[in-house]
Design a protein around this motif. Structure first.
Motif, PDB file in Angstrom:
ATOM      1  N   LYS A 126     119.234  61.243  -8.799  1.00  0.00           N
ATOM      2  CA  LYS A 126     119.384  62.108  -9.626  1.00  0.00           C
ATOM      3  C   LYS A 126     120.260  62.826  -7.470  1.00  0.00           C
ATOM      4  N   PRO A 127     121.270  62.101  -7.113  1.00  0.00           N
ATOM      5  CA  PRO A 127     122.101  62.913  -5.737  1.00  0.00           C
ATOM      6  C   PRO A 127     123.461  63.701  -6.231  1.00  0.00           C
ATOM      7  N   ASP A 128     122.817  64.742  -7.064  1.00  0.00           N
ATOM      8  CA  ASP A 128     123.779  66.385  -6.447  1.00  0.00           C
ATOM      9  C   ASP A 128     122.917  67.588  -6.983  1.00  0.00           C
ATOM     10  N   LEU A 129     123.231  68.450  -6.517  1.00  0.00           N
ATOM     11  CA  LEU A 129     122.628  69.766  -6.636  1.00  0.00           C
ATOM     12  C   LEU A 129     121.991  69.863  -8.116  1.00  0.00           C
ATOM     13  N   ALA A 130     123.104  70.296  -8.934  1.00  0.00           N
ATOM     14  CA  ALA A 130     123.372  70.779 -10.262  1.00  0.00           C
ATOM     15  C   ALA A 130     122.221  70.101 -11.323  1.00  0.00           C
ATOM     16  N   SER A 131     121.643  68.987 -10.568  1.00  0.00           N
ATOM     17  CA  SER A 131     119.987  67.851 -11.057  1.00  0.00           C
ATOM     18  C   SER A 131     118.972  68.570 -10.972  1.00  0.00           C
ATOM     19  N   TRP A 132     119.201  69.459  -9.858  1.00  0.00           N
ATOM     20  CA  TRP A 132     117.837  69.977  -9.083  1.00  0.00           C
ATOM     21  C   TRP A 132     118.285  71.362  -9.273  1.00  0.00           C
ATOM     22  N   PRO A 133     118.221  71.899 -10.358  1.00  0.00           N
ATOM     23  CA  PRO A 133     118.401  73.707 -10.132  1.00  0.00           C
ATOM     24  C   PRO A 133     117.287  74.249 -10.373  1.00  0.00           C
ATOM     25  N   VAL A 134     118.326  75.386  -9.343  1.00  0.00           N
ATOM     26  CA  VAL A 134     116.895  76.905  -9.115  1.00  0.00           C
ATOM     27  C   VAL A 134     116.424  77.445  -9.909  1.00  0.00           C
ATOM     28  N   THR A 135     115.138  77.594 -10.876  1.00  0.00           N
ATOM     29  CA  THR A 135     114.907  77.641 -12.263  1.00  0.00           C
ATOM     30  C   THR A 135     113.347  79.247 -11.108  1.00  0.00           C
ATOM     31  N   ALA A 136     112.740  79.730 -12.393  1.00  0.00           N
ATOM     32  CA  ALA A 136     112.105  81.221 -12.121  1.00  0.00           C
ATOM     33  C   ALA A 136     110.728  80.250 -12.169  1.00  0.00           C
ATOM     34  N   VAL A 137     110.795  79.448 -11.948  1.00  0.00           N
ATOM     35  CA  VAL A 137     109.715  78.652 -11.453  1.00  0.00           C
ATOM     36  C   VAL A 137     109.399  78.219  -9.718  1.00  0.00           C
ATOM     37  N   ASP A 138     110.547  78.512  -9.535  1.00  0.00           N
ATOM     38  CA  ASP A 138     110.678  78.420  -7.604  1.00  0.00           C
ATOM     39  C   ASP A 138     110.733  80.065  -7.069  1.00  0.00           C
ATOM     40  N   SER A 139     111.445  81.115  -8.227  1.00  0.00           N
ATOM     41  CA  SER A 139     111.216  82.222  -7.629  1.00  0.00           C
ATOM     42  C   SER A 139     112.095  82.925  -8.880  1.00  0.00           C
ATOM     43  N   VAL A 140     110.711  84.293  -9.434  1.00  0.00           N
ATOM     44  CA  VAL A 140     110.734  84.960 -10.643  1.00  0.00           C
ATOM     45  C   VAL A 140     112.779  85.895 -10.133  1.00  0.00           C
ATOM     46  N   ASP A 141     112.259  86.301  -8.924  1.00  0.00           N
ATOM     47  CA  ASP A 141     113.085  87.713  -8.659  1.00  0.00           C
ATOM     48  C   ASP A 141     114.414  86.910  -8.417  1.00  0.00           C
ATOM     49  N   PRO A 142     115.739  87.263  -8.421  1.00  0.00           N
ATOM     50  CA  PRO A 142     117.265  86.788  -8.808  1.00  0.00           C
ATOM     51  C   PRO A 142     117.326  86.866  -7.426  1.00  0.00           C
ATOM     52  N   VAL A 143     117.173  87.627  -6.427  1.00  0.00           N
ATOM     53  CA  VAL A 143     117.499  87.848  -5.020  1.00  0.00           C
ATOM     54  C   VAL A 143     117.023  86.267  -4.187  1.00  0.00           C
TER      55      VAL A 143
END
Length: 443
Positions: A126-143
């Protein structure tokens, strides 16, 4: 000799545990590779450092482990390989993975090499960043999520969000992640930028005029450093906003100028490029830096008095119409070309450098003549290193006030004025960020 990607792993690793500039690491290998491989090495190193936080998020997702569970010796290997898989297409994925596995085996054991192989194969699938989205699991806070998405330390993103608001902060972060083109400073004595552009075009280098600096060119294709124009000293490499900052306020014929802590000499050179009749003295406390400054003036055929001097104990009293202090700072306006600085930023370093800036300003102020101007320049966006330093200087120095230098401010600087005698240029388009403050010594 070790290959490009193996060297990239070592440089990234050393850069993240040292204070040395990554440019110095790359310069040390300049003769080890041909021009094409030098460019690839630079791209991999700078790209990995620029996208470090985002790469780590992808590696955690691809490995199924927490960041702390990944063996530290494997991190630079994984980061460099992941950057290539996600951002570059010059080298086949299987070759990138294979070389990373070999590097892991040299650093650890067979099981670690197997781990690297498995993680990178998942990334390669999956060689593109879109396939590895940043989600609430990574950080709940939008900042916090924005910090991961744009690969910046969360502490900086929070500071800028509070200071500038969300839209400006997003634009700033995006600008930091774009590659920076080379900017050139042309000299009036050599015919100005139009003649320089024509000379460079004849040598296969395409440029366009800077929209901010009347002396600037932006390189769009070709290698300006491998031209006869460079060898003749027809131009100096300098960011277009650095040119504008140096010319705040516009120089006057015959003006007496002291550039303190001057090396490598860019601000003084911009003044000479705009007004060759200024009387310039360039000082620095470090002899090796003075040697670099002297070499730049010799190549460019410009003239300045070059002296060894400490800004904190300036050996001049009331002698100059303008004194420039381009003081050391955390460099948050130059993260585009110095991405390693993102990962070195700390509040304690900010405090230390702000205190140093105040000492330099106080020392340099002695050299300003009555009616003259003290110019404080930093490549930082942080108030602690700029406005607050300026207020502390005014509180301790006698006979100085902020000044807008009416009638002598370049048009390009008007939109950047953020207060009386204060200009802040945020990283944008093709340029870096700078803050300039002007103080007038009362007659």
């Amino acid at each position: 000799m070790r290959g490009v990607r193996s060297q990239a792993v070592s440089i990234v690793e050393r850069t993240l545990v040292s204070r040395a500039p990554v440019d110095a690491e790359l310069a040390a290998l300049a003769t080890s590779f041909d021009e094409r491989d030098q460019a690839l090495l630079r791209e991999i190193v700078f790209g990995t450092l620029r996208w470090l936080k985002r790469l780590d998020q992808v590696l955690v997702a691809a490995s199924g482990r927490t960041f702390e569970q990944i063996q530290p010796a494997l991190l630079p290997v994984l980061r460099v390989a992941a950057y290539q898989l996600l951002f570059l297409d010059r080298v086949p994925a299987h070759a990138i993975v294979s070389e990373a596995v070999d590097e892991a085996l040299r650093r650890s054991h067979k099981g670690a090499a197997g781990f690297v192989n498995a993680v990178l194969r998942r990334v390669a699938a999956k060689p593109d960043l879109a396939s590895w989205p940043v989600t609430a699991v990574d950080s709940v806070d939008p900042v916090g999520r924005l910090a991961i998405e744009t690969s910046h330390p969360e502490v900086l993103v929070r500071r800028w969000w509070a200071q500038y608001g969300e839209p400006v902060t997003r634009a700033l972060l995006e600008a930091n992640n774009r590659q920076k083109p080379m900017h050139l400073l042309a000299f009036r004595t050599n015919g100005g930028r139009d003649l320089l552009a024509a000379k460079l075009l004849a040598e296969g280098v395409e440029t366009e005029p800077s929209r901010l600096s009347g002396l600037g060119l932006v390189v769009r294709s070709g290698n300006a450093l491998r031209t006869a124009a460079f060898a003749r000293g027809d131009f100096y490499i300098q960011d277009e906003v650095a040119q504008v900052a140096a010319l705040l306020p516009a120089p006057q014929p015959g003006e007496r100028i002291l550039d303190i802590a001057a090396a490598p000499g860019g601000k003084g050179l911009a003044l000479l490029a705009a007004e060759p009749s200024v009387w310039l003295v360039a000082a620095d406390v470090a002899l090796p830096r003075l040697a670099t400054l002297a070499q730049n003036h010799a190549r460019l055929h410009t003239h300045a008095g070059i002296v060894a001097g400490d800004a904190q104990r300036t050996p001049f009293t009331g002698a100059f119409d303008r004194v420039i202090v381009d003081y050391p700072c955390t460099g948050t306006g130059t993260l585009r070309k110095h991405p390693e600085l993102k990962w070195r930023w700390t509040a304690s370093e900010l405090e230390r450098l702000a205190a140093q800036a105040l000492r330099l300003l106080a020392g340099a102020a002695v050299a300003v003549a009555p009616g003259g101007i003290l110019v404080a320049i930093s490549c930082s966006l942080e108030p602690e290193e700029n406005e607050i330093v300026g207020e502390r200087f005014l509180a301790s120095a006698r006979g100085f006030r902020r000044t807008a230098a009416s009638g002598r401010v370049p048009t390009a600087a008007a939109a950047a004025q953020s207060g009386e005698g204060i200009w802040r240029f945020l990283p944008s388009d093709d340029h870096d960020g700078f803050t300039v403050q002007l103080f007038e010594r009362l007659s």
